[in-house]
Scaffold this motif. Structure first.
Motif, PDB file in Angstrom:
ATOM      1  N   ASP A   1       0.801  -1.228   0.000  1.00  0.00           N
ATOM      2  CA  ASP A   1       0.000   0.000   0.000  1.00  0.00           C
ATOM      3  C   ASP A   1       0.835   1.280   0.000  1.00  0.00           C
ATOM      4  N   SER A   2       2.143   1.181   0.237  1.00  0.00           N
ATOM      5  CA  SER A   2       3.037   2.345   0.176  1.00  0.00           C
ATOM      6  C   SER A   2       3.895   2.329  -1.080  1.00  0.00           C
ATOM      7  N   HIS A   3       3.557   1.448  -2.012  1.00  0.00           N
ATOM      8  CA  HIS A   3       4.225   1.337  -3.310  1.00  0.00           C
ATOM      9  C   HIS A   3       5.597   0.681  -3.255  1.00  0.00           C
ATOM     10  N   GLY A   4       5.892  -0.035  -2.183  1.00  0.00           N
ATOM     11  CA  GLY A   4       7.054  -0.913  -2.158  1.00  0.00           C
ATOM     12  C   GLY A   4       6.643  -2.267  -2.727  1.00  0.00           C
ATOM     13  N   TRP A   5       7.581  -3.184  -2.866  1.00  0.00           N
ATOM     14  CA  TRP A   5       7.291  -4.483  -3.472  1.00  0.00           C
ATOM     15  C   TRP A   5       7.815  -5.626  -2.613  1.00  0.00           C
ATOM     16  N   GLU A   6       7.003  -6.679  -2.484  1.00  0.00           N
ATOM     17  CA  GLU A   6       7.469  -7.971  -1.984  1.00  0.00           C
ATOM     18  C   GLU A   6       7.872  -8.747  -3.219  1.00  0.00           C
TER      19      GLU A   6
ATOM     20  N   TYR B   1      14.726 -18.482  -6.305  1.00  0.00           N
ATOM     21  CA  TYR B   1      16.004 -18.388  -5.608  1.00  0.00           C
ATOM     22  C   TYR B   1      16.042 -17.397  -4.444  1.00  0.00           C
ATOM     23  N   VAL B   2      15.134 -16.435  -4.420  1.00  0.00           N
ATOM     24  CA  VAL B   2      15.280 -15.361  -3.435  1.00  0.00           C
ATOM     25  C   VAL B   2      13.919 -14.824  -2.975  1.00  0.00           C
ATOM     26  N   LYS B   3      13.910 -14.366  -1.717  1.00  0.00           N
ATOM     27  CA  LYS B   3      12.787 -13.604  -1.162  1.00  0.00           C
ATOM     28  C   LYS B   3      13.364 -12.247  -0.806  1.00  0.00           C
ATOM     29  N   ASN B   4      12.785 -11.200  -1.349  1.00  0.00           N
ATOM     30  CA  ASN B   4      13.331  -9.873  -1.174  1.00  0.00           C
ATOM     31  C   ASN B   4      12.189  -8.877  -1.055  1.00  0.00           C
ATOM     32  N   SER B   5      12.516  -7.626  -0.781  1.00  0.00           N
ATOM     33  CA  SER B   5      11.505  -6.581  -0.761  1.00  0.00           C
ATOM     34  C   SER B   5      12.174  -5.229  -0.980  1.00  0.00           C
ATOM     35  N   SER B   6      11.392  -4.303  -1.517  1.00  0.00           N
ATOM     36  CA  SER B   6      11.899  -2.953  -1.721  1.00  0.00           C
ATOM     37  C   SER B   6      11.204  -2.015  -0.746  1.00  0.00           C
ATOM     38  N   SER B   7      11.838  -0.910  -0.464  1.00  0.00           N
ATOM     39  CA  SER B   7      11.262   0.107   0.422  1.00  0.00           C
ATOM     40  C   SER B   7      10.244   0.929  -0.348  1.00  0.00           C
ATOM     41  N   PRO B   8       9.280   1.452   0.355  1.00  0.00           N
ATOM     42  CA  PRO B   8       9.028   1.309   1.787  1.00  0.00           C
ATOM     43  C   PRO B   8       8.224   0.040   2.089  1.00  0.00           C
ATOM     44  N   LYS B   9       8.419  -0.496   3.281  1.00  0.00           N
ATOM     45  CA  LYS B   9       7.684  -1.683   3.720  1.00  0.00           C
ATOM     46  C   LYS B   9       6.297  -1.253   4.191  1.00  0.00           C
TER      47      LYS B   9
END
Length: 153
Positions: free
Chosen positions: A107-112, A117-125
């Motif tokens: 909802d803040s336009h970050g991404w899960e 191979y990987v679990k990652n996320s971008s800001s903002p959480k």
């Protein structure tokens, strides 16, 4: 050099910036607050080369079309049809290398971001609210936290 950085929020600064953020105050109010002995702040000495953020940079977002990502969705036991509606194929860079993954926008336009191979996320959480007909699910990271009828807070 006393500096801080919150990787989840994508924000950083010096002690004054931190006091302003935590107290929701102006610089003048933060200086008064510190001068009156309200708190003692201490940072461990670390090597610091500025805030050259080396975090995830989203480069492209498109419909979930890559065969490897679609196969990953199905292997996880998720029907492809809802995944195609909720998720995207996200191409991103991290430390000067390019990657791609299944992305669920929060909802803040970050991404899960997930792939084989990987679990990652971008800001903002943040959380992600997904409407399911008359029900709404609140997803935070991997977990469904709350399901309630739509229209109720």
């Amino acid at each position: 050099m006393n500096r801080w950085y919150d990787h989840g929020a994508g924000k950083g600064g010096n002690v004054i910036d931190l006091v302003c953020l935590l107290n929701r105050s102006s610089v003048r109010e933060a200086l008064d607050w510190l001068e009156n002995g309200q708190i003692s702040l201490s940072f461990h000495q670390q090597l610091f080369n500025g805030f050259a953020e080396e975090g995830i940079k989203i480069r492209d977002v498109r419909l979930l079309g890559h065969k490897a990502l679609q196969e990953y969705v199905e292997k996880r036991g998720i029907s492809l049809s809802p995944a195609l509606g909720l998720c995207r194929e996200v191409h991103y860079s991290l430390r000067d290398r390019m990657y791609f993954a299944i992305g669920l926008k929060n909802d803040s336009h970050g991404w899960e971001l997930r792939n084989k191979y990987v679990k990652n996320s971008s800001s903002p959480k943040d959380m992600t609210y997904i409407n399911y007909g008359k029900r709404r699910a609140c997803c935070h990271r991997r977990n469904v936290r709350h399901i309630e009828p739509v229209g109720k807070g």
